[in-house]
Design an enzyme around this catalytic site. Structure first.
Site, PDB file in Angstrom:
ATOM      1  N   GLU A  75       1.078  -0.922   0.106  1.00 61.90           N
ATOM      2  CA  GLU A  75      -0.178   0.168   0.188  1.00 61.90           C
ATOM      3  C   GLU A  75       1.310   1.009   0.157  1.00 61.90           C
ATOM      4  O   GLU A  75       0.291   1.882  -0.371  1.00 61.90           O
ATOM      5  CB  GLU A  75      -1.470  -0.169   1.421  1.00 61.90           C
ATOM      6  CG  GLU A  75      -2.002  -0.837   0.772  1.00 61.90           C
ATOM      7  CD  GLU A  75      -2.035  -2.527   1.516  1.00 61.90           C
ATOM      8  OE1 GLU A  75      -0.831  -2.421   1.879  1.00 61.90           O
ATOM      9  OE2 GLU A  75      -2.537  -3.044   1.185  1.00 61.90           O
ATOM     10  N   PHE A 137     -11.881  -7.348  14.059  1.00 62.89           N
ATOM     11  CA  PHE A 137     -10.769  -7.963  13.170  1.00 62.89           C
ATOM     12  C   PHE A 137     -10.388  -7.172  11.928  1.00 62.89           C
ATOM     13  O   PHE A 137     -11.316  -6.073  11.326  1.00 62.89           O
ATOM     14  CB  PHE A 137     -10.979  -9.299  12.350  1.00 62.89           C
ATOM     15  CG  PHE A 137     -10.037  -9.387  11.329  1.00 62.89           C
ATOM     16  CD1 PHE A 137      -8.736 -10.096  11.699  1.00 62.89           C
ATOM     17  CD2 PHE A 137     -10.500  -9.765   9.968  1.00 62.89           C
ATOM     18  CE1 PHE A 137      -7.338 -10.289  11.021  1.00 62.89           C
ATOM     19  CE2 PHE A 137      -9.715  -9.954   9.171  1.00 62.89           C
ATOM     20  CZ  PHE A 137      -7.719 -10.377   9.300  1.00 62.89           C
ATOM     21  N   GLN A 138      -9.519  -6.279  12.106  1.00 63.40           N
ATOM     22  CA  GLN A 138      -8.903  -5.506  11.183  1.00 63.40           C
ATOM     23  C   GLN A 138     -10.001  -4.253  11.249  1.00 63.40           C
ATOM     24  O   GLN A 138      -9.265  -3.242   9.747  1.00 63.40           O
ATOM     25  CB  GLN A 138      -8.895  -5.808   9.166  1.00 63.40           C
ATOM     26  CG  GLN A 138      -7.966  -6.975   9.251  1.00 63.40           C
ATOM     27  CD  GLN A 138      -7.082  -7.646   7.147  1.00 63.40           C
ATOM     28  OE1 GLN A 138      -8.798  -7.379   7.036  1.00 63.40           O
ATOM     29  NE2 GLN A 138      -6.301  -7.840   7.304  1.00 63.40           N
ATOM     30  N   LYS A 187     -17.887  -0.947   5.648  1.00 63.48           N
ATOM     31  CA  LYS A 187     -18.416  -2.088   4.934  1.00 63.48           C
ATOM     32  C   LYS A 187     -19.467  -1.984   4.557  1.00 63.48           C
ATOM     33  O   LYS A 187     -19.940  -2.202   3.227  1.00 63.48           O
ATOM     34  CB  LYS A 187     -17.431  -3.212   5.057  1.00 63.48           C
ATOM     35  CG  LYS A 187     -17.938  -4.502   4.533  1.00 63.48           C
ATOM     36  CD  LYS A 187     -16.799  -5.569   4.409  1.00 63.48           C
ATOM     37  CE  LYS A 187     -17.117  -6.579   3.804  1.00 63.48           C
ATOM     38  NZ  LYS A 187     -16.195  -8.027   3.703  1.00 63.48           N
ATOM     39  N   MET A 503      23.497   9.097   2.922  1.00 63.43           N
ATOM     40  CA  MET A 503      23.354  10.178   3.792  1.00 63.43           C
ATOM     41  C   MET A 503      23.655  10.524   5.510  1.00 63.43           C
ATOM     42  O   MET A 503      24.790  10.822   5.917  1.00 63.43           O
ATOM     43  CB  MET A 503      22.460  10.931   3.330  1.00 63.43           C
ATOM     44  CG  MET A 503      22.303  12.247   3.894  1.00 63.43           C
ATOM     45  SD  MET A 503      23.370  13.039   3.528  1.00 63.43           S
ATOM     46  CE  MET A 503      22.184  13.931   1.939  1.00 63.43           C
TER      47      MET A 503
HETATM   48  C1  LIG Z   1      12.160   5.890   5.647  1.00 62.72           C
HETATM   49  C2  LIG Z   1      13.382   6.254   6.325  1.00 62.72           C
HETATM   50  N1  LIG Z   1      14.190   5.891   7.033  1.00 62.72           N
HETATM   51  C3  LIG Z   1      14.872   6.510   7.294  1.00 62.72           C
HETATM   52  C4  LIG Z   1      15.402   8.134   6.805  1.00 62.72           C
HETATM   53  C5  LIG Z   1      16.974   8.190   7.214  1.00 62.72           C
HETATM   54  N2  LIG Z   1      17.819   8.607   6.186  1.00 62.72           N
HETATM   55  C6  LIG Z   1      17.757   9.887   5.964  1.00 62.72           C
HETATM   56  S1  LIG Z   1      18.983   9.144   4.328  1.00 62.72           S
HETATM   57  C7  LIG Z   1      19.459   7.558   4.960  1.00 62.72           C
HETATM   58  C8  LIG Z   1      20.472   6.650   4.080  1.00 62.72           C
HETATM   59  C9  LIG Z   1      20.094   6.645   2.386  1.00 62.72           C
HETATM   60  O1  LIG Z   1      20.626   5.742   1.580  1.00 62.72           O
HETATM   61  P1  LIG Z   1      21.010   5.351   0.155  1.00 62.72           P
HETATM   62  O2  LIG Z   1      18.870   4.774  -0.401  1.00 62.72           O
HETATM   63  O3  LIG Z   1      21.362   3.865  -0.005  1.00 62.72           O
HETATM   64  O4  LIG Z   1      20.695   6.735  -0.223  1.00 62.72           O
HETATM   65  P2  LIG Z   1      22.595   7.303  -0.452  1.00 62.72           P
HETATM   66  O5  LIG Z   1      22.719   8.792   0.970  1.00 62.72           O
HETATM   67  O6  LIG Z   1      23.326   6.452   0.174  1.00 62.72           O
HETATM   68  O7  LIG Z   1      22.636   8.022  -1.293  1.00 62.72           O
HETATM   69  C10 LIG Z   1      18.744   7.034   6.105  1.00 62.72           C
HETATM   70  C11 LIG Z   1      18.727   6.487   6.581  1.00 62.72           C
HETATM   71  C12 LIG Z   1      14.457   8.041   6.063  1.00 62.72           C
HETATM   72  N3  LIG Z   1      15.032   9.531   5.333  1.00 62.72           N
HETATM   73  N4  LIG Z   1      13.579   7.983   5.509  1.00 62.72           N
END
Ligand SMILES: Cc1ncc(C[n+]2csc(CCOP(=O)(O)OP(=O)(O)O)c2C)c(N)n1
Ligand SMILES: [Mg+2]
Length: 617
Positions: A75, A137-138, A187, A503
């Site tokens: 979803e 449920f749900q 529903k 990042m």
């Molecule tokens: C759903 C979610 N969980 C955690 C984060 C924290 N976060 C921000 S950037 C990042 C790393 C992203 O890794 P990747 O997709 O490999 O991108 P890169 O920075 O390596 O280009 C994380 C864990 C987030 N922004 N969103």
């Protein structure tokens, strides 16, 4: 609303109001009424997954000639696909889910749409009205859960209300400051027999977004713009939402003022335009960030002084007066007081401003930004965006993204995930047109890119759509490539595979002493008694994974193969394509303003602090 003014009143019997030729009054189930209502508001695509509570709606959906349903794999994918569709087409995106976990899986994309003001209608099934509140449920109180992240939400237990609620939901989502609206339908309301009437009379007391700006404020703003010495047009996503890019360009060229476009506004003003200084903010360009800092007038259009733009708020643009135009009055003065507040639709605001500025010119007042442009051009020349080449023979992530932009061009749509690759995609691809850059700006939702690209391609099948994704993000929502492969939605995905949550790793490099706690994604050394995977094994292997999902999987590891692999992907249009770009893990995003510090502390590159050589430095 005027278009519905002639329709019968709610509660009236058909006999009381003889329907005109265009009026429909028919007996059917609530579920049929829902599908007819979706058809009537012009929804053509719904992304979703069925389940018990929403099941009655899926039956008539099967017969609809007007509404196409795309069966996603999660979803969350449905929600982001709907927002990608909305941002690429300018129409309301629609997603559908069942009660409980189906509905809660929509929470992230709803929050995302709320932060980025994307028009979205999420339709969820709810347990039967008598069971609501019994922990059936749900059952999940999705209206309660999404209360703070929707523009509005509805719980429908009376089937007669379905057409009105759907009309209102689409109206609220699309008008004023756009945003997500949730419609939760019990529903039994879907199953019951009811009367479908169309058109409907909507009833939204208190909801009248102001679109027409106040003439006095416009005159004042025009006067300030013409009189300023160091103005900046600070442009946010609101300009794109209002389809006001043509007007923005006219105002910019009429005055000669410099323009910055925020992460949400890329494409609102051509990146290649000589008056464009780039993106402001944490990873913005030095000229854009510095121009705001040294400015004497922030001419703010559909932007919201987000912390990623302002840095430490009390040191942001200390010499500037502020004109702030926004459709949402709650934004004005929220973070930064406005000297001239303007409530209105950006397109109307800009159209009126053009006239008012022209009137100032006709009265003999001339805008003179000559000295300002001397400085701005100096900063542009001294601090262009750039990057270091990768170590010996490797691929630099920036180079991959830059080359995709150059070969694919500025007519394509680019959707990014969240992380370093997102920032590089914002910096090194040239955005020249509206609706060509999709990203999760406000929420920063990893996993946005693949489903958003899918939604964009579903809405604009003629467009070329690339997802620029990270290896971390890709592992969150890549399952939607199955949806793409099965539904003839041939998107291209560039996985910028640096083997890490790049990042976060960058912050560990800069602020946590290079202690890389839990940011390594690739096959690491043996730890805690767990054997390291065999040398050369990729877990997961994105090429194999993509092939398994019905896509073409390609890999590129060397700069000399870069052009060929991009061109190969560009030629494949009968299936989705995924390219696994193996890039080095130590590249960092520059410039950078560290979180919580002043924009004056911007670093152009590691340990490179610009010297502006002026008395305001
Ligand atoms: C759903 C979610 N969980 C955690 C984060 C924290 N976060 C921000 S950037 C990042 C790393 C992203 O890794 P990747 O997709 O490999 O991108 P890169 O920075 O390596 O280009 C994380 C864990 C987030 N922004 N969103
Ligand atoms: Mg990564």
């Amino acid at each position: 609303m005027t278009e519905h003014a002639a329709s019968p009143r709610r509660g009236d019997t058909p006999a009381a109001h003889a329907p005109g030729p265009q009026h429909v009054v028919e007996t059917m189930t609530g579920a049929q009424s829902l599908i007819r209502s979706l058809e009537a508001v012009g929804a053509d695509t719904v992304f979703g997954i069925p389940g018990g509570a929403i099941l009655p709606a899926y039956d008539p959906l099967m017969d609809s000639q007007k509404v196409r349903h795309i069966l996603v794999r999660h979803e969350q994918g449905a929600g982001h696909a709907a927002t990608g569709y909305a941002q690429a087409t300018g129409r309301v995106g629609v997603c559908m889910a069942t009660s409980g976990p189906g509905a809660t899986n929509l929470v992230t994309p709803i929050a995302d749409a709320y932060m980025d003001s994307v028009p979205l209608v999420a339709i969820t099934g709810q347990v039967a009205s008598k069971a609501i509140g019994t922990d059936a449920f749900q059952e999940a109180d999705i209206c309660g859960i999404t209360m703070p992240i929707t523009k509005h939400n509805f719980l429908v237990t009376d089937p007669a209300e379905i057409p009105r609620v759907i009309a209102e939901a689409f109206h609220i989502a699309a008008t004023g400051r756009p945003g997500p609206v949730l419609v939760d339908i019990a529903k039994d309301a879907l199953q019951a027999t009811t009367t479908f009437r169309w058109p409907v009379e909507t009833s939204l007391p208190g909801y009248r977004p102001v679109t027409k700006p106040h003439a006095k404020q416009i005159r004042e703003a025009a006067k300030m713009l013409v009189g300023a010495k160091k103005p900046v047009l600070y442009v946010g996503g609101g300009v794109l939402k209002a389809n006001a890019t043509a007007e923005l360009r006219i105002l910019a060229e009429l005055t000669g003022a410099p323009v910055v476009t925020t992460l949400m506004a890329l494409g609102a003003f051509p990146d290649s335009h000589p008056q464009h200084l780039g993106m402001p903010g944490m990873h913005g360009s030095v000229p854009a960030v510095t121009a705001l800092q040294k400015s004497d007038l922030l001419f703010t259009l559909g932007a919201r002084f987000d912390d990623r733009v302002t840095g430490k708020l009390d040191s942001f643009a200390p010499y500037a007066k502020v004109v702030h135009a926004d459709i949402d009055p709650a934004e004005i003065g929220k973070n930064r007081p406005a000297d001239v507040p303007i409530v209105g639709d950006a397109r109307e605001v800009l159209a009126d401003l053009i006239v008012a500025v022209q009137a100032e010119f006709d009265a003999g007042h001339k805008a003179d930004y000559t000295d300002w442009w001397v400085k701005l051009n100096e900063w542009k020349t001294t601090y262009p965006l750039g990057y270091e080449p990768a170590p010996a023979g490797g691929l630099a992530p920036q180079q991959v993204i830059e080359r995709i932009g150059q070969l694919v061009g500025s007519d394509a749509i680019y959707a990014a995930g969240v992380g370093q690759h997102q920032m590089w995609a914002s910096q090194f691809i040239s955005y020249e047109k509206p609706a060509t850059w999709l990203n999760s700006g406000g929420a920063g939702t990893m996993g946005y890119a693949v489903p958003a690209a899918m939604g964009a391609k579903a809405g604009r099948p003629e467009a070329t759509v690339w997802a620029i994704d990270g290896d971390g993000c890709f592992q969150m929502t890549n399952q939607e490539l199955v949806t793409c492969a099965l539904n003839n939605i041939p998107i291209k995905v560039a996985v910028i595979n640096n083997g890490s949550l790049g990042m976060v790793r960058q912050w560990q490099t800069l602020f946590y002493n290079q202690r890389y706690s839990n940011t390594v994604l690739h096959a690491g050394p043996e730890h805690d008694g767990i054997a390291a995977p065999a040398q050369g094994t990729r877990i997961p292997d994105f090429v194999l994974l993509s092939e398994a999902m019905g896509c073409v999987g390609l890999r590129c590891e060397r700069p000399e193969d870069l052009d060929a692999v991009i061109k190969q992907a560009m030629e494949i249009n009968d299936r989705p394509v995924v390219i696994d770009f193996i890039v080095h893990q130590d590249a960092m995003v520059w410039p950078m303003v560290a979180a919580g510090t002043s924009n004056d502390e911007i670093l152009a590159a590691r340990d490179v602090r610009p010297d502006f050589g002026d008395d305001l430095d």
